[in-house]
Design an enzyme around this catalytic site. Structure first.
Site, mmCIF file in Angstrom:
data_model
loop_
_atom_site.group_PDB
_atom_site.id
_atom_site.type_symbol
_atom_site.label_atom_id
_atom_site.label_comp_id
_atom_site.label_asym_id
_atom_site.label_seq_id
_atom_site.Cartn_x
_atom_site.Cartn_y
_atom_site.Cartn_z
ATOM 1 C CG PHE A 169 -1.773 1.230 1.317
ATOM 2 C CD1 PHE A 169 -2.721 1.501 0.337
ATOM 3 C CD2 PHE A 169 -1.615 2.128 2.364
ATOM 4 C CE1 PHE A 169 -3.499 2.645 0.396
ATOM 5 C CE2 PHE A 169 -2.394 3.275 2.435
ATOM 6 C CZ PHE A 169 -3.346 3.541 1.442
ATOM 7 C CD GLN A 170 -0.641 5.920 1.064
ATOM 8 O OE1 GLN A 170 0.025 6.105 2.080
ATOM 9 N NE2 GLN A 170 -1.625 6.731 0.694
ATOM 10 C CE LYS B 267 4.828 3.904 10.039
ATOM 11 N NZ LYS B 267 3.358 3.810 9.958
ATOM 12 C CG MET C 206 3.201 31.510 -23.831
ATOM 13 S SD MET C 206 3.755 33.005 -24.672
ATOM 14 C CE MET C 206 4.875 33.712 -23.479
HETATM 15 C C1 LIG Z 1 2.001 22.659 -15.766
HETATM 16 C C2 LIG Z 1 1.983 23.263 -17.116
HETATM 17 N N1 LIG Z 1 1.066 22.893 -18.031
HETATM 18 C C3 LIG Z 1 1.033 23.471 -19.249
HETATM 19 C C4 LIG Z 1 1.934 24.432 -19.591
HETATM 20 C C5 LIG Z 1 1.891 25.074 -20.988
HETATM 21 N N2 LIG Z 1 1.596 26.500 -20.863
HETATM 22 C C6 LIG Z 1 2.548 27.458 -20.913
HETATM 23 S S1 LIG Z 1 1.957 28.993 -20.695
HETATM 24 C C7 LIG Z 1 0.375 28.430 -20.579
HETATM 25 C C8 LIG Z 1 -0.762 29.373 -20.345
HETATM 26 C C9 LIG Z 1 -0.713 30.006 -19.015
HETATM 27 O O1 LIG Z 1 -1.899 30.691 -18.782
HETATM 28 P P1 LIG Z 1 -1.986 31.786 -17.655
HETATM 29 O O2 LIG Z 1 -1.452 31.257 -16.386
HETATM 30 O O3 LIG Z 1 -3.366 32.323 -17.608
HETATM 31 O O4 LIG Z 1 -0.949 32.886 -18.135
HETATM 32 P P2 LIG Z 1 -1.026 33.882 -19.388
HETATM 33 O O5 LIG Z 1 -0.190 33.296 -20.465
HETATM 34 O O6 LIG Z 1 -2.466 33.992 -19.783
HETATM 35 O O7 LIG Z 1 -0.468 35.147 -18.861
HETATM 36 C C10 LIG Z 1 0.333 27.043 -20.714
HETATM 37 C C11 LIG Z 1 -0.894 26.238 -20.693
HETATM 38 C C12 LIG Z 1 2.912 24.772 -18.624
HETATM 39 N N3 LIG Z 1 3.870 25.668 -18.855
HETATM 40 N N4 LIG Z 1 2.897 24.203 -17.397
#
Ligand SMILES: Cc1ncc(C[n+]2csc(CCOP(=O)(O)OP(=O)(O)O)c2C)c(N)n1
Ligand SMILES: [Mg+2]
Lengths: 163, 574
Positions: free
Chosen positions: B113-114, B163, B482
């Site tokens: 487990f775990q 553990k 982005m």
């Molecule tokens: C954990 C994770 N999943 C996906 C991505 C791909 N990714 C890069 S920027 C982005 C958008 C980020 O959106 P937000 O936080 O609203 O920032 P904005 O670009 O709108 O300022 C994504 C999905 C990432 N960098 N990290």
């Protein structure tokens, strides 16, 4: 180019997986790998052969050296060295072929180490090229099983890989 | 000598190591350790709300303080939840020690487990890892773990603790080692003098030199020495995203940072330089763009403590393996009393650089007029003004991260805290928490996006429990900005899943935890809201700023191009 890298490795659990993991993680290639304890129980010696351009080999040795478990490392192909591999091979051996196989084995300085009425088990040592050539020579009679150790090597002369 | 259980040894060793905070989350395999923590008051444990947050908080603490961050999680899901944070720290070379509970030794390998082979899972994202096989190993292993995490090129170290190694009934002699020696690990303490001389000769002869420095200068505590060297020589400097703050950004010699969204002058200077003096940066793909077109006329001096960083992506002409501070100080002593061979060439170089600066001056973005939706850039600039450029700034990942890096100008190192290498959304909030707990008297600002924030927003609860007064600036563009930008540029604006259709009301969300939150739409509302946000240092305030969702980050390098091939706005390119 093909390189033979010998490594003295801490004899710790997980150490080998770090080496193997590094190769797959960084997309480096491993042709052969062998590992065994040394005269010092705390150390293993591991030998890898790999093929790559100089730039890649440089990265391989740098990354290997970076692993905490790697104590020392040498690229044997940088100097003159001795390289050996051991192979055990089972071939079909029937009738007239039994003599022919024996003759070929002698030419290669291989030894027949086990026999049955229908096959031979042959042991041969040498560099990779010699083993490949022997296998090619055995192909017509029928190769049934091959076990190779992978390359092991050591530098010629006074050079010693130790702590 | 004292007899202690494994669990008590852990608590004691952490104290002996000088650990102030440990970020964690309990569970079965870690309960003996948690009991030991309960019975002491030297090391403070911070209960986060998700193990990933524990790693990011420890990481933020480490980046701000320079000391290793410490994490404690249970086996299985506790440990796997920590993986993203370990990878984040690994990519940015952040010192961290992660203690993971594990099922008892006799159960290992039985799919108990775990049970998760966390040493196996984390193997490619740690500097090193240990499994405890006997309780008496604990002090020595902890000492080694901290030594490895913090020395040489820093990084995360995982300790797997079955553990039974922490059972309260089994006691062993405890003493904490004063020193560590490992025959297989001895980080370099200085660079090769011959190579450094060669580098300095090139520097003195260069016509269009450029310093390019990275996170290694920050983590190597070499910022003062660097500033001294750069000022003596009068050369321009560009710092990588990880190296921001190593040299005062307001200074004339600083060109900002280079790369995909780097400044126009940095990228042009990189393209035209005849000598790059790279210290503690690694020429990653977000900096170099197409390596075959990278810096066609430059010789490269590359100083790094990690030999495998040198000549990895671009070939160094003068490789120097050594710690930044020692190498820079040696360079300083060699340039002392020496003159530049081509001062007039340097002057002409500066004229060229100032020309690039002038070309883009005032054209970087168009601030919103009253009544129009705010531009994210102007929000960052406003926050910079209000905090006088002195805040610790953590970010998440996306457009807001790039805007923060572009428009918040740092005068000091260790204040810019971002996930550069892995680009981990969700990093910012817990990282800001970790910083604020160690620097309660400083302003800690988080620039986040509504996408990233929702990945770690449960940490409101941790902030409530410990009274963590970070200032959250949510640059709310109602989209994964982005991603949307790339879709605009490369997929004919097909916004596949980059739109956030069901955003929460962040004001109510923060309110549910008892925090003040303000929603802002326009320029007129911004200044008074910021005043309120920063009125009380100890209070967490959430500022939900609605910004223009159509805004793009520029400059943006053209894929597969050289350093100077950039989009400058939606309609202009170089
Ligand atoms: C954990 C994770 N999943 C996906 C991505 C791909 N990714 C890069 S920027 C982005 C958008 C980020 O959106 P937000 O936080 O609203 O920032 P904005 O670009 O709108 O300022 C994504 C999905 C990432 N960098 N990290
Ligand atoms: Mg967004």
């Amino acid at each position: 180019m093909r390189h033979i890298i010998s490594i003295l490795l801490e004899n710790e659990p997980g150490a080998l997986s770090r080496i193997v993991g590094l190769f797959s993680q960084r997309n480096f290639n491993i042709e052969t790998l062998n590992v065994a304890p040394t005269e010092d129980a705390t150390l293993s010696r591991l030998t890898v052969t790999t093929v790559g351009e100089d730039k890649v080999i440089e990265q391989i040795t740098k990354h290997l050296n970076k692993l905490i478990d790697v104590v020392k490392l040498v690229d044997l192909t940088e100097g003159s060295h001795i390289e050996r591999e051991l192979m055990l091979v089972k071939v079909k051996a029937l009738g007239a072929q039994r003599d022919e196989i024996k003759r070929t084995a002698d030419i290669f300085r291989a030894q027949i180490v086990d026999i049955t009425p229908s096959l031979y088990t042959i042991q041969i040592t040498g560099d990779t090229g010699k083993l490949d050539a022997f296998l090619a020579a055995m192909q017509p009679v029928g190769v049934l099983e091959v076990a190779r150790t992978g390359v092991s090597g050591i530098a010629r002369g006074e050079k010693v890989l130790s702590l | 000598m004292e007899l202690l259980s494994g669990a008590d040894m852990i608590a004691r060793a952490l104290h002996d190591e000088g650990v102030e905070y440990i970020y964690g989350y309990p569970g079965g395999a870690a309960l003996h350790i948690y009991d030991a923590l309960f019975r002491q008051d030297k090391v403070q444990h911070i209960l986060v709300r998700h193990e990933q947050a524990a790693t990011h908080a420890a990481d933020g603490y480490a980046r701000a303080s320079g000391k290793p961050g410490v994490v404690l999680v249970t086996s299985g899901p506790g440990a796997t939840n920590a993986v993203t944070g370990i990878a984040t720290a690994y990519m940015d070379s952040i010192p961290m020690v992660v203690l993971c509970g594990q099922v008892a030794s006799h159960l290992i390998g039985e799919d108990a487990f775990q049970e998760t082979d966390i040493v196996g899972v984390t193997r490619p994202i740690v500097k090193h890892s240990f499994s405890i096989r006997h309780p008496s190993e604990i002090p020595g292993v902890i000492k080694k773990a901290f030594y490895l995490a913090g020395s040489g090129r820093p990084g995360p170290v995982v300790i797997d603790i079955p553990k039974d190694m922490t059972a309260p009934t089994e006691r062993y002699e405890y003493s904490y080692p004063k020193k560590v020696r490992m025959r297989s690990y001895s980080p370099v303490t200085r660079g090769h003098s011959g190579q450094i001389k060669k580098a300095v000769e090139l520097m003195l002869k260069a016509r269009r030199p450029l310093f390019f420095t990275g996170g290694g200068v920050v983590s190597g505590r070499a910022c003062e020495a660097l500033t001294d060297l750069v000022r003596r020589l009068g050369f321009p400097i560009t710092t990588s995203l990880m190296g921001i703050g190593a040299y005062p950004q307001g200074d004339r010699q600083c060109l900002g940072w280079p790369g995909m969204h780097g400044s126009y002058e940095s990228n042009n200077a990189m393209h035209h330089t005849d000598l790059i003096i790279c210290i503690g940066a690694r020429f990653d793909d977000r900096v170099t763009n197409n390596t075959s077109k990278f810096c066609p006329t430059a010789k490269i001096i590359h100083v790094d403590i990690d030999p495998s960083s040198v000549s990895k992506t671009v070939r160094a002409d003068v490789p120097i393996v050594g710690p930044a501070d020692a190498v820079i100080n040696e360079m300083i002593s060699l340039v002392q009393g020496r003159e530049l061979a081509n001062p007039e060439a340097l002057a002409a170089w500066w004229t060229q650089i100032d020309g690039w600066r002038a070309e883009r001056e005032g054209k970087l973005y168009e601030p919103a007029a009253p009544g129009e939706p705010l531009k994210p850039q102007q929000v960052v600039e406003a926050v910079h003004r209000v905090t006088r450029g002195e805040a610790f700034v953590a970010t998440d990942v996306g457009q807001h991260q790039m805007f923060a890096a572009q428009y918040y100008k740092f005068e000091l190192p260790n204040r810019w805290i971002t996930s550069g290498g892995l680009g981990t959304m969700g990093f910012g909030f817990p990282a800001a928490m970790g910083i604020k707990m160690s620097y309660p008297d400083d302003e800690v600002v988080l620039f986040t996006g509504e996408g990233s924030f929702q990945m770690m927003m449960q940490e409101f609860s941790t902030c409530k429990q410990y009274g963590v007064g970070v200032k959250i600036i949510n640059l709310n563009n109602q989209s994964l900005g982005m991603v949307r930008q790339w879709q605009d540029l490369n997929y004919k604006s097909r916004h596949s899943h980059s739109y956030m259709q069901s955003l929460p009301d962040f004001v109510q969300l923060a309110g549910a935890y008892g925090f003040r939150a303000i929603k802002v739409h326009t320029v007129e509302e911004l200044e008074p809201a910021l005043e309120e946000v920063f009125r009380n240092k100890d209070e967490l305030v959430f500022l939900d700023v609605y910004v223009d969702p159509r805004e793009h980050v520029y400059p943006m390098q053209v894929p597969l191009g050289s350093m100077r091939d950039m989009l400058l706005t939606k309609t202009e390119r170089t």
